[in-house]
Design an enzyme around this catalytic site. Sequence first.
Site, PDB file in Angstrom:
ATOM      1  N   ILE A 118      60.892 -13.628  24.432  1.00  0.00           N
ATOM      2  CA  ILE A 118      59.620 -14.277  24.066  1.00  0.00           C
ATOM      3  C   ILE A 118      58.428 -13.630  24.762  1.00  0.00           C
ATOM      4  O   ILE A 118      57.283 -13.822  24.366  1.00  0.00           O
ATOM      5  CB  ILE A 118      59.679 -15.803  24.376  1.00  0.00           C
ATOM      6  CG1 ILE A 118      58.639 -16.596  23.567  1.00  0.00           C
ATOM      7  CG2 ILE A 118      59.484 -16.106  25.856  1.00  0.00           C
ATOM      8  CD1 ILE A 118      58.930 -16.731  22.125  1.00  0.00           C
ATOM      9  N   ARG A 119      58.684 -12.814  25.786  1.00  0.00           N
ATOM     10  CA  ARG A 119      57.593 -12.129  26.476  1.00  0.00           C
ATOM     11  C   ARG A 119      56.896 -11.118  25.568  1.00  0.00           C
ATOM     12  O   ARG A 119      55.805 -10.653  25.876  1.00  0.00           O
ATOM     13  CB  ARG A 119      58.109 -11.438  27.744  1.00  0.00           C
ATOM     14  CG  ARG A 119      58.709 -12.375  28.771  1.00  0.00           C
ATOM     15  CD  ARG A 119      57.703 -13.422  29.241  1.00  0.00           C
ATOM     16  NE  ARG A 119      56.497 -12.815  29.757  1.00  0.00           N
ATOM     17  CZ  ARG A 119      56.350 -12.332  30.994  1.00  0.00           C
ATOM     18  NH1 ARG A 119      57.329 -12.436  31.851  1.00  0.00           N
ATOM     19  NH2 ARG A 119      55.220 -11.774  31.376  1.00  0.00           N
ATOM     20  N   ARG A 121      54.749 -10.634  22.994  1.00  0.00           N
ATOM     21  CA  ARG A 121      53.797 -11.624  22.492  1.00  0.00           C
ATOM     22  C   ARG A 121      53.251 -11.356  21.113  1.00  0.00           C
ATOM     23  O   ARG A 121      52.578 -12.199  20.537  1.00  0.00           O
ATOM     24  CB  ARG A 121      52.608 -11.705  23.472  1.00  0.00           C
ATOM     25  CG  ARG A 121      52.997 -12.203  24.829  1.00  0.00           C
ATOM     26  CD  ARG A 121      51.960 -11.806  25.862  1.00  0.00           C
ATOM     27  NE  ARG A 121      51.997 -10.366  26.118  1.00  0.00           N
ATOM     28  CZ  ARG A 121      51.149  -9.720  26.889  1.00  0.00           C
ATOM     29  NH1 ARG A 121      50.175 -10.381  27.468  1.00  0.00           N
ATOM     30  NH2 ARG A 121      51.258  -8.420  27.094  1.00  0.00           N
ATOM     31  N   GLU A 127      60.769 -21.616  16.805  1.00  0.00           N
ATOM     32  CA  GLU A 127      62.046 -21.845  17.498  1.00  0.00           C
ATOM     33  C   GLU A 127      62.599 -23.236  17.225  1.00  0.00           C
ATOM     34  O   GLU A 127      61.844 -24.197  16.986  1.00  0.00           O
ATOM     35  CB  GLU A 127      61.835 -21.659  19.016  1.00  0.00           C
ATOM     36  CG  GLU A 127      63.142 -21.693  19.801  1.00  0.00           C
ATOM     37  CD  GLU A 127      62.967 -21.433  21.295  1.00  0.00           C
ATOM     38  OE1 GLU A 127      61.823 -21.272  21.761  1.00  0.00           O
ATOM     39  OE2 GLU A 127      64.002 -21.408  21.990  1.00  0.00           O
ATOM     40  N   ASP A 214      55.632  -6.684  13.403  1.00  0.00           N
ATOM     41  CA  ASP A 214      55.396  -5.415  12.712  1.00  0.00           C
ATOM     42  C   ASP A 214      56.166  -4.295  13.405  1.00  0.00           C
ATOM     43  O   ASP A 214      56.596  -4.427  14.555  1.00  0.00           O
ATOM     44  CB  ASP A 214      53.893  -5.117  12.626  1.00  0.00           C
ATOM     45  CG  ASP A 214      53.266  -4.906  13.984  1.00  0.00           C
ATOM     46  OD1 ASP A 214      53.599  -3.908  14.637  1.00  0.00           O
ATOM     47  OD2 ASP A 214      52.442  -5.745  14.401  1.00  0.00           O
ATOM     48  N   ARG A 225      63.794  -2.870  25.482  1.00  0.00           N
ATOM     49  CA  ARG A 225      65.012  -3.686  25.574  1.00  0.00           C
ATOM     50  C   ARG A 225      66.290  -2.927  25.246  1.00  0.00           C
ATOM     51  O   ARG A 225      67.376  -3.485  25.394  1.00  0.00           O
ATOM     52  CB  ARG A 225      64.877  -4.926  24.680  1.00  0.00           C
ATOM     53  CG  ARG A 225      63.693  -5.820  25.063  1.00  0.00           C
ATOM     54  CD  ARG A 225      63.741  -6.277  26.516  1.00  0.00           C
ATOM     55  NE  ARG A 225      62.579  -7.107  26.870  1.00  0.00           N
ATOM     56  CZ  ARG A 225      62.397  -7.676  28.048  1.00  0.00           C
ATOM     57  NH1 ARG A 225      63.270  -7.502  29.022  1.00  0.00           N
ATOM     58  NH2 ARG A 225      61.325  -8.407  28.284  1.00  0.00           N
TER      59      ARG A 225
HETATM   60  C1  LIG Z   1      63.314  -4.186  32.432  1.00  0.00           C
HETATM   61  C2  LIG Z   1      62.244  -5.234  32.405  1.00  0.00           C
HETATM   62  C3  LIG Z   1      62.026  -6.017  33.502  1.00  0.00           C
HETATM   63  C4  LIG Z   1      61.013  -7.009  33.487  1.00  0.00           C
HETATM   64  N1  LIG Z   1      60.838  -7.796  34.581  1.00  0.00           N
HETATM   65  C5  LIG Z   1      59.879  -8.777  34.570  1.00  0.00           C
HETATM   66  C6  LIG Z   1      59.672  -9.632  35.683  1.00  0.00           C
HETATM   67  O1  LIG Z   1      60.316  -9.503  36.707  1.00  0.00           O
HETATM   68  N2  LIG Z   1      58.729 -10.609  35.585  1.00  0.00           N
HETATM   69  C7  LIG Z   1      57.972 -10.768  34.474  1.00  0.00           C
HETATM   70  O2  LIG Z   1      57.127 -11.668  34.436  1.00  0.00           O
HETATM   71  N3  LIG Z   1      58.140  -9.970  33.394  1.00  0.00           N
HETATM   72  C8  LIG Z   1      59.076  -8.988  33.411  1.00  0.00           C
HETATM   73  N4  LIG Z   1      59.256  -8.200  32.309  1.00  0.00           N
HETATM   74  C9  LIG Z   1      58.434  -8.422  31.111  1.00  0.00           C
HETATM   75  C10 LIG Z   1      57.321  -7.365  30.987  1.00  0.00           C
HETATM   76  O3  LIG Z   1      56.435  -7.434  32.078  1.00  0.00           O
HETATM   77  C11 LIG Z   1      56.544  -7.588  29.684  1.00  0.00           C
HETATM   78  O4  LIG Z   1      55.959  -8.859  29.692  1.00  0.00           O
HETATM   79  C12 LIG Z   1      57.425  -7.489  28.464  1.00  0.00           C
HETATM   80  O5  LIG Z   1      58.237  -6.334  28.530  1.00  0.00           O
HETATM   81  C13 LIG Z   1      56.594  -7.436  27.206  1.00  0.00           C
HETATM   82  O6  LIG Z   1      55.897  -6.224  27.207  1.00  0.00           O
HETATM   83  P1  LIG Z   1      54.481  -6.092  26.535  1.00  0.00           P
HETATM   84  O7  LIG Z   1      53.508  -7.008  27.190  1.00  0.00           O
HETATM   85  O8  LIG Z   1      54.138  -4.648  26.492  1.00  0.00           O
HETATM   86  O9  LIG Z   1      54.842  -6.558  25.043  1.00  0.00           O
HETATM   87  P2  LIG Z   1      54.011  -7.446  24.034  1.00  0.00           P
HETATM   88  O10 LIG Z   1      53.697  -8.787  24.584  1.00  0.00           O
HETATM   89  O11 LIG Z   1      54.794  -7.382  22.743  1.00  0.00           O
HETATM   90  O12 LIG Z   1      52.689  -6.685  23.848  1.00  0.00           O
HETATM   91  C14 LIG Z   1      52.661  -5.409  23.215  1.00  0.00           C
HETATM   92  C15 LIG Z   1      51.381  -4.746  23.601  1.00  0.00           C
HETATM   93  O13 LIG Z   1      50.296  -5.499  23.062  1.00  0.00           O
HETATM   94  C16 LIG Z   1      49.220  -5.526  23.983  1.00  0.00           C
HETATM   95  N5  LIG Z   1      48.969  -6.921  24.393  1.00  0.00           N
HETATM   96  C17 LIG Z   1      49.701  -8.019  24.068  1.00  0.00           C
HETATM   97  N6  LIG Z   1      49.140  -9.122  24.582  1.00  0.00           N
HETATM   98  C18 LIG Z   1      48.054  -8.705  25.274  1.00  0.00           C
HETATM   99  C19 LIG Z   1      47.088  -9.372  26.050  1.00  0.00           C
HETATM  100  N7  LIG Z   1      47.075 -10.684  26.204  1.00  0.00           N
HETATM  101  N8  LIG Z   1      46.113  -8.637  26.629  1.00  0.00           N
HETATM  102  C20 LIG Z   1      46.077  -7.296  26.464  1.00  0.00           C
HETATM  103  N9  LIG Z   1      46.978  -6.603  25.740  1.00  0.00           N
HETATM  104  C21 LIG Z   1      47.947  -7.302  25.159  1.00  0.00           C
HETATM  105  C22 LIG Z   1      49.608  -4.651  25.159  1.00  0.00           C
HETATM  106  O14 LIG Z   1      49.228  -3.341  24.900  1.00  0.00           O
HETATM  107  C23 LIG Z   1      51.116  -4.704  25.109  1.00  0.00           C
HETATM  108  O15 LIG Z   1      51.746  -3.603  25.719  1.00  0.00           O
HETATM  109  C24 LIG Z   1      60.229  -7.209  32.305  1.00  0.00           C
HETATM  110  C25 LIG Z   1      60.461  -6.393  31.199  1.00  0.00           C
HETATM  111  C26 LIG Z   1      61.452  -5.425  31.226  1.00  0.00           C
HETATM  112  C27 LIG Z   1      61.675  -4.576  29.994  1.00  0.00           C
END
Ligand SMILES: Cc1cc2nc3c(=O)[nH]c(=O)nc-3n(C[C@H](O)[C@H](O)[C@H](O)COP(=O)(O)OP(=O)(O)OC[C@H]3O[C@@H](n4cnc5c(N)ncnc54)[C@H](O)[C@@H]3O)c2cc1C
Length: 306
Positions: A118-119, A121, A127, A214, A225
């Site tokens: 769900i991270r 976003r 759900e 998308d 992942r």
């Molecule tokens: C191996 C691994 C370990 C991790 N460990 C932790 C941990 O210990 N603790 C923890 O909290 N998380 C952890 N995470 C989660 C990680 O920090 C990210 O939240 C997660 O991978 C989603 O990535 P993302 O934000 O790039 O993806 P998405 O949320 O899908 O976003 C995709 C892209 O859209 C843009 N975007 C989306 N929302 C925003 C926004 N609000 N502002 C600006 N740009 C935005 C950014 O460019 C982002 O890269 C982990 C992830 C992985 C893969």
Amino acid sequence: MTEQIAEMKPETAGVASTKPEAPLIDLMGGDLRRQIDVHDHGFVALCDVMPRLVPEGQTADMAIVQAARVSYGQGTKKISEDRGLIRYLLRHRHTTPFEMVEFKFHCAMPIFVARQWIRHRTANVNEYSGRYSVMPDRFYRPTTENVHRQSTSNRQGGEESIGAGTAGDFLEYLAKAEALYAEYERLHEDGVSREQARIGLPQSIYTEWYWKCDLHNILRFLSLRLDAHAQAEIRDYAQAMWDLIAPIVPVTVEAFRDYEMESMRLTRLEIEAIRAGGAEIDSTNKREQAEWQAKREQLGMDGARA
Ligand SMILES: Cc1cc2nc3c(=O)[nH]c(=O)nc-3n(C[C@H](O)[C@H](O)[C@H](O)COP(=O)(O)OP(=O)(O)OC[C@H]3O[C@@H](n4cnc5c(N)ncnc54)[C@H](O)[C@@H]3O)c2cc1C
């Protein structure tokens, strides 16, 4: 009402329509869903794709090319071949054309996997509600060989199999947590609200959702992942997703393997080490050194450990 719909024709006055030169085909072959089972009760099911109908001989990659050509116009004459254009776009991180393709999945996964998933976003998610409905009696248990020892190099991760003895203790611990389900049912029957009764259930219980995203953001999800640093369980779901989308956007998937999944980023220090022909990088940071050694091994550089 039905008659009205039957009478409606695509070519109404003032609407120009274009017919494809080749007959349209359904990229899901007429299937309502395509499902890959994951673990004991989980699954990733592809339910829809946009574009779904494409001219025969094409794939959903065509929507990327179509969108790119609107922005590049005459410029695309230089990159006239579709495959070449998609590879160019990926190499140069021209990402918005990849947002023109969308996939909708129905997935079931344990809650600890859902919390990681769900991270991401940028997806649209709906759900299962544990407030509205009773949580299903389904729990995730790894197989004995998939119970991992805590990694010594990576605080977040597990390493090799821990061995049958301790794995047995761990599985017993999970069984005890699962046994709380009977208490959940009893308390709910005694009148405790579903929204509160559920809060004592373990993270190994399954949830499910519809997840639409998308292609650009799916690729980002997959690169994070499917990576060796991601937890093994979510990697299994990511692999299922990869396998489902690969035949629908084969050109993009191939390019993504070449330029992202199986590629490597070099830091300035690493580039300088290569230029100097040296085995070491100019850094005292142990993790940076270890990462450089891993890259040297991957590159098959002289003297690197195999
Ligand atoms: C191996 C691994 C370990 C991790 N460990 C932790 C941990 O210990 N603790 C923890 O909290 N998380 C952890 N995470 C989660 C990680 O920090 C990210 O939240 C997660 O991978 C989603 O990535 P993302 O934000 O790039 O993806 P998405 O949320 O899908 O976003 C995709 C892209 O859209 C843009 N975007 C989306 N929302 C925003 C926004 N609000 N502002 C600006 N740009 C935005 C950014 O460019 C982002 O890269 C982990 C992830 C992985 C893969």
